[in-house]
Design a protein around this motif. Sequence first.
Motif, PDB file in Angstrom:
ATOM      1  N   TYR A 195       0.837  -1.210   0.000  1.00 38.31           N
ATOM      2  CA  TYR A 195       0.000   0.000   0.000  1.00 38.31           C
ATOM      3  C   TYR A 195       0.871   1.258   0.000  1.00 38.31           C
ATOM      4  CZ  TYR A 195      -2.939   3.702   1.982  1.00 38.31           C
ATOM      5  OH  TYR A 195      -3.566   4.901   2.222  1.00 38.31           O
ATOM      6  N   PHE A 249       3.942   1.837  -0.912  1.00 40.44           N
ATOM      7  CA  PHE A 249       4.678   2.147  -2.142  1.00 40.44           C
ATOM      8  C   PHE A 249       3.739   2.728  -3.213  1.00 40.44           C
ATOM      9  CE2 PHE A 249       7.716  -1.509  -0.918  1.00 40.44           C
ATOM     10  CZ  PHE A 249       8.398  -0.659  -0.069  1.00 40.44           C
ATOM     11  N   ARG A 250       2.455   2.389  -3.134  1.00 40.41           N
ATOM     12  CA  ARG A 250       1.502   2.921  -4.112  1.00 40.41           C
ATOM     13  C   ARG A 250       0.923   4.260  -3.671  1.00 40.41           C
ATOM     14  NH1 ARG A 250       0.824  -2.591  -4.586  1.00 40.41           N
ATOM     15  NH2 ARG A 250       0.664  -3.346  -6.738  1.00 40.41           N
ATOM     16  N   TYR A 251       0.529   4.325  -2.402  1.00 42.09           N
ATOM     17  CA  TYR A 251      -0.304   5.462  -1.995  1.00 42.09           C
ATOM     18  C   TYR A 251       0.278   6.351  -0.897  1.00 42.09           C
ATOM     19  CZ  TYR A 251      -3.674   2.834  -4.759  1.00 42.09           C
ATOM     20  OH  TYR A 251      -4.303   2.179  -5.781  1.00 42.09           O
TER      21      TYR A 251
END
Lengths: 260, 269
Positions: free
Chosen positions: B84, B86-88
């Motif tokens: 999560y 690393f994405r958001y």
Amino acid sequence: MLEIDDLSVTYRKGSDALKGVNLKLHKGKAVVVGPNGSGKTTLLRAALGLAPISRGRVRVFGIDVQSIRTDTRLATNVLEVYRLARLRVKDMISLYAELKGADPAQSLKMIDDFELGGTLSKWIYELSSGQQKLLGNILALSFEPRLCLLDEPFDQVDQSRRLRLAQLLRDFPGEVLLNTHEFGLLDRLGESALYFMIEGRLFGSFELSQLTRLYISRGEVAGALVTLDTSYGKFSVTLDRGEAAITTSTSLERLLEAVA
Amino acid sequence: MAVISYYTRSLLTNKSLWGWGVLFMGFWLVLGAYIFVQTGEIATAPAALAYTADWYGIIALFSLSSLSTSIAYSIYYASPALAYCFRYTKLRPITYLLNLLGSSSFLGVFLSLIMLGGTYALYSTRFGFNLRPSDIPAAVIFSALSGAFMLALSSFLVLVVNNYLGLRNVSFISFVPLLLSYVFGFGQLFTSLPTVLLYSSPMTAMIDLLYHFYSGYAPTVVLTNPSSATLDWRLMAASLTAWTLLLLLASGFLLGRIRPRSIEEARQA
């Protein structure tokens, strides 16, 4: 903002948690209602990049969820994503505020508003289920996200705080995808799209404002808004007439049991 | 980035690390000082210093491998959070890895200094000589490098298992650094391992470097036999550095492709 096309998620061979789901959320709120185990949480997890997508695609802010990186505009109340290290509540808020590039003051204010000040020095596992759920909601809503994914935000939360939370969601300026297994409080969320999820399939959308006018009946009914094709039979959703008004039951699960 | 301070605090308050990495190692040090050697068996200061440095090297390695186990568990329990973040969030795999590296190096020095102080006090008392370490700054530097290596090894192993093999293997994999430490530690202490293996193994490199900077003597093929062939500590340092960099690169690659596993799955596996 959030586009889900023909999405299937398979956790184990032969067992699809989601089957060809389509959903677009460009503005406002979308509410997904379905029984426990219907795939609602999996839908959110797929958008978060946490579910194994076997077919289809999820795009967040126009970027495929598999390749999106360092975009702080999305937030969620799924507490699993906040366990980066063994943290006390206060540290978790500070760390994630920093990672989101946000001010922790808003989170701390919401902690006060929800009378959770006593939890700040506690470890997450020391919180009750309701407190954990509220903490997740606060982390999701307080860093000024544009898109918020909320998994059962009212679950285990006491009545007075549920009402405050519903008000908060109604006033939330960004987009929200919310799932729940119950109909209570939905009428307080304001204008939203409504979907039903059963056995990994998504049905809709309907206007949430029409909730009190929606009925459900056994079998296929002429003029139905949608037919819910389930493993235990077909059900039709109709407007203003039918066997049972949807709002007469607390959850879709019980409603289907009543008319089946 | 604040991750380093939270992560360091998280490790410092980890009871398992204190239990296995400090208290249990204290027990080993006592065994080394009072059980494995007879009174009068070591009569000179140089012999006592070499014996003490043997134990320091091995015990510091065992202690660091406990750190490695703690790191492995914390990474695999955090896999959904990492996927999560690393994405958001603004967190990048390289940033996370560098934070872990800083934290592990700090813990490496912290644990090693505890072992250093404990070894010095215990063995000086036991043998009646002032067995002061010969080069504390160098011992600190190589303790930090050893902590970095343990992070690199444990994160590499746990990420391979997490991403490709399934969580059933994680419990075993998290103990691999510990097992390797015991095998190579006792292996070099009492037996003559091939020189090429001693130079290429990061486990023996760590023991020998810590031995060298405690005693000031060149490490030998058999640590308990000073007359066996000597080893070049510079090659050992190069070997350990190369292993650390290689595993860190591989871990960074795997971290960017981390597969989120549910915490429930991790607990039940």
